[in-house]
Each structure stands twice: as C-alpha cells, then as structure tokens.
Enzyme design. Structure first.
Site, PDB file in Angstrom:
ATOM      1  N   CYS A   1       0.844  -1.174   0.000  1.00  0.00           N
ATOM      2  CA  CYS A   1       0.000   0.000   0.000  1.00  0.00           C
ATOM      3  C   CYS A   1       0.888   1.235   0.000  1.00  0.00           C
ATOM      4  CB  CYS A   1      -0.868  -0.032   1.253  1.00  0.00           C
ATOM      5  SG  CYS A   1      -2.028   1.306   1.361  1.00  0.00           S
ATOM      6  N   PRO A   2       0.859   2.123  -0.959  1.00  0.00           N
ATOM      7  CA  PRO A   2      -0.105   2.203  -2.062  1.00  0.00           C
ATOM      8  C   PRO A   2       0.182   1.259  -3.223  1.00  0.00           C
ATOM      9  CG  PRO A   2       1.399   4.059  -2.156  1.00  0.00           C
ATOM     10  CD  PRO A   2       1.738   3.300  -0.915  1.00  0.00           C
TER      11      PRO A   2
END
Lengths: 378, 81
Positions: free
Chosen positions: B19-20
């Site tokens: 993430c991201p």
C-alpha cells in the site's frame, strides 16, 4: 558534551522520535523539535469534520503539552538545512547546530498543480478544506457526487474509499440518495490498492449502488462546465467533486537540496537514513518510500529512528531495522470497519468489516492524545 | 536473448509494499516525469503482472519490458505523452 539531536516537524513522527530519544538518552543528548506552528494536528480527524461527525476543536493541541519536559521546542519555521555545516537555519535568523537530524516535515497540499482544482473541487485534506466541504454537504440537495484522486502519492490511501462509503451513507440519512449518483474515480483498476481489501469493499459499493470508474487519475477540473478529466483521457460530469489534492514534500527540504523531484527525501527502506547523508534520518510522509503516507507509518518508523540514533550516540551497533510495518483502519460505513495490517514480507489480509473494528478505530481516535505521541502504543 | 533496456530516469523498489503499491507508485512517477523518460518499478506482487500492463495500455504509454528476476519482476515503462 551531550549529543545534539534536532527534529524538524512536530507531527506524529517528530513528536514520538523526540520523546523516545529523550527518554532513552537522558543527559547524553539534547533533543530539540523545530515546528513552525507549535500545534500538533490529528489529521485523520479531517474526514469526520467534513462529514459533520466531529468538532474541529479536538483535532489540535499545543505541541508543548505532548513533549517531555526535557525536549526543547522551537516554534519557528526552518529556512534551510546545511548538511555540510550540520546546522538548521531559521527563517527569522539564527541557526541550530546538530549532530543528528530527523526530517519529520510531512507533506504539503499543492492544489494549484491541478488546473481548476481550487475553484472546482472540494477536499478533506486540510482543516479549512474539511470545513468548506462540510458546508457544501450541508447545503447539497442531490446530484452527481464524484470522489477521486488528483495526485500520487497522497496521505492515507484508504481515505477516498472510506469517504465514498461514508458520504453515500450521509446522503441516505438525509433522504437525498434517490436524487444522487455517487461515483468513485479510482486511480487503479479496482476500488483500492490492496486487492483483498478491494474484494471486501467492491461488493459493498455495488450493493449500495455506488459506481466505480477505474483507471481515472484526475488531470484537470473545469469549474464552469462542472467536469473532471483524467490523464487516461476520460471526462465525467459532477455537481459535487471531492478530489484528493496533489501532495509534495516540505519546501525547506527542497530549498536545501535534500529531496527528489517530488520533494521527498531519498530514504533507505530499512535504516530510514537519508541515502546521501548518514547523520540525517527521515520518517513519515517526508520519505520517498513507496509505502502509505500515514500517521501509522510514522508511528511504526519512529522507534527505529530513535533506536538507531541512540546507538550512534552511544557508539553501539544499530540493530533495529524498519520492516515496513503499517496498520490502518478502513471505515466501510453503516458503523462497520476493517483493518489493514502488513509489512514488507506480509501482505494484508483484512477481516470482514465489523462493528468491533469501527469501535476500535473510534477508541484509537479518542485515545490518540494520551498514547501515541508518548510512545505508549508499540 | 537479452533485452536492451533504455536509461532509467527513476527506479522504484516497491517489493513487499502493499500500500499504495507498485502501480500507484509508477503512476505517480509518470505523472511527475517528462515525456520520453523511462521508469522502472520492481514488484513482488503477482497482481502487477496484469495491473501494470493494463494501466500502461489504457493511459497510452509504452510498456518497454517486463523482466523476470528472482522473486520479483522488473517493469520498464516509457512516458509517451
């Protein structure tokens, strides 16, 4: 002579590093936090302010009250860092010398980078923005609501999805849902970057009639025509646009030549040291690491930075390394939430959204001020 | 046969970063970059195999190479416009 540690920035990362170092080193070091506002802002609260679920007052506290007594706080903006002379120059004159420097300068919002964004769209990425959006939602009488992302990287990757689900819920409660269309413009080919979380969220969106438009990275807004266009070449119309604005690193670091083109500090993913300056560390939003820009990231990085600086001061071998650990909550609306926990070696496996995680997030928000800055939650 | 790779403007090591994520980081780099520049992203996420080429095609950039490495893949993309 005690070692001099200077921390730029009094957010989650800066405050926690300063407190941990002061506790650990005592008289062996002086710890100074330099922060332009002297106020510590709990940014995850902006979303709740925008939705009218929280008062803006609980989001800010005097930074002094969060720091240990022996940490010095200088409420002034830094103008430049000189890594050769090892000094921080202050805007109003004067310098602060350091032996070790921590860059915890966060990120800033640069709305002007996207044409039409300021005039045409709302966001919840600043307190002012959240208050304006709250007013826009209060007077909204139905129509096309689009939520999207106008710059990467941005703080709190789950926020657009959370906001979409929560705004849909708000429109239902206000009796405006039948007159409204809610669309999430996702930068990716699914609702959320983490695939297992997307698999949880997309059926919820479908059930609630929320449209998902994929591969839509906002490039411009036309406030007159009420349209948003993407760099993939598509355009959508809106009555209310809520777009995550572009972010950049702190200007002081750009002016000091310590960052890349985006304003982010080139940072070693394990040691959190500046890749070109071993006496400089970075954490939180300030780094160029392709991990979440979030308070949680800064929270888990801070003990590593503190431990490594303490080792350097004591002359022992630094042992702790950052493993990429992040934990965050994801509100799915209707009083439910899920949690994402992961590190470099373990991708997240979020549990089914439940009331328990919603209340865990609520409790964390409430307890933040007396736990996180002081290092009471590991 | 070896693939001749162009000079890389920016390399993003997104291995293990959920993430991201690799694609999001690549999109960010391409947004900030200049036309003609080549960007490289290293990803250990199996989803990148489909995600990255799909976005590159949709956004009409150039997928220069996908190279298999030990435990991860190397994606090279040129900003076309």
């Amino acid at each position: 002579m005690p070692a001099r540690v200077v921390v730029l920035g009094g957010g989650v990362g800066g405050t926690l590093v300063a407190n941990l170092l002061s506790k650990r080193l005592g008289r062996d070091a002086t710890v100074t936090v330099v922060d332009g506002s002297g106020m510590h802002v709990y940014q995850p609260g902006f979303l709740y302010v925008a939705l009218g679920q929280a008062d803006a007052l609980w989001l800010a506290r005097d930074e002094r009250t969060l720091l240990r007594k022996d940490v010095e706080l200088v409420v002034e903006n830094a103008a430049r860092v000189d890594p050769t002379a090892q000094v921080v120059q202050l805007v109003r004159g004067g310098t602060i010398p350091y032996d070790h420097l921590v860059l915890a300068t966060g990120s800033r919002i640069v709305r002007e980078q996207i044409p039409g964004l300021v005039a045409g769209a709302h966001d919840f990425y600043s307190l002012d923005g959240a208050l304006r959006l709250r007013e826009a939602l209060r007077t909204f009488r139905g129509g096309r609501v689009v939520i999207g992302v106008a710059g990467i990287p941005y703080k709190c990757p789950p926020a657009p999805v959370e906001f979409t689900l929560m705004v849909e819920e708000l429109l239902r409660h206000k009796g405006l849902r039948s007159r409204s269309q809610v669309t999430l413009l996702s930068p990716l080919n699914r609702a959320f970057t983490v695939e297992p979380a997307s698999k949880l969220v997309q059926p919820i969106m479908e059930k609630r009639g929320i449209e998902l438009q994929t591969f839509f990275n906002v490039e411009s807004v036309d406030p007159d025509k009420h349209t948003v266009s993407s760099l993939e070449g598509e355009t959508v119309e809106y009555d209310l646009a809520i777009l995550v604005p572009p972010h950049r690193g702190a200007k002081v670091l750009e002016d000091s030549g310590l960052v890349d083109d985006g304003g982010w500090v080139p940072t070693d993913r394990a040691t959190l040291q500046h890749t070109a300056h071993e006496r400089i560390f970075a954490l939180g939003d300030a780094t160029d690491l392709p991990i979440s820009k979030s308070g949680s990231t800064a929270h888990f990085e801070a003990p590593i930075v503190a431990s490594r600086i303490a080792s350097l001061i004591k002359g022992t071998a630094p042992r702790e390394a950052y493993t990429g650990r992040v934990m965050c909550f994801l509100e799915t609306g209707n009083g439910r939430a899920t949690a994402l926990r992961f590190d470099y070696a373990h991708p997240p496996t979020p549990p089914t959204p439940s009331r328990m995680w919603h209340w865990a997030k609520w409790a964390f928000n409430r307890a933040y001020w007396i736990t996180v800055p002081q290092g009471r939650i590991a | 046969m070896t693939t001749e790779l162009p000079a890389i403007t920016k390399s993003i090591d997104a291995r293990g970063m959920a993430c991201p994520g690799p694609l999001m980081s690549l999109i960010g780099a391409i947004r900030a970059g200049a036309v003609g520049e080549a960007f490289e992203v290293l990803s250990s996420d199996a989803g990148s195999r489909t995600d990255i080429p799909a976005w590159v095609a949709k956004a009409k950039h150039e997928m220069v190479a996908v190279v298999d490495e030990q435990g991860y893949a190397r994606f090279v993309v040129r900003k076309a416009h």
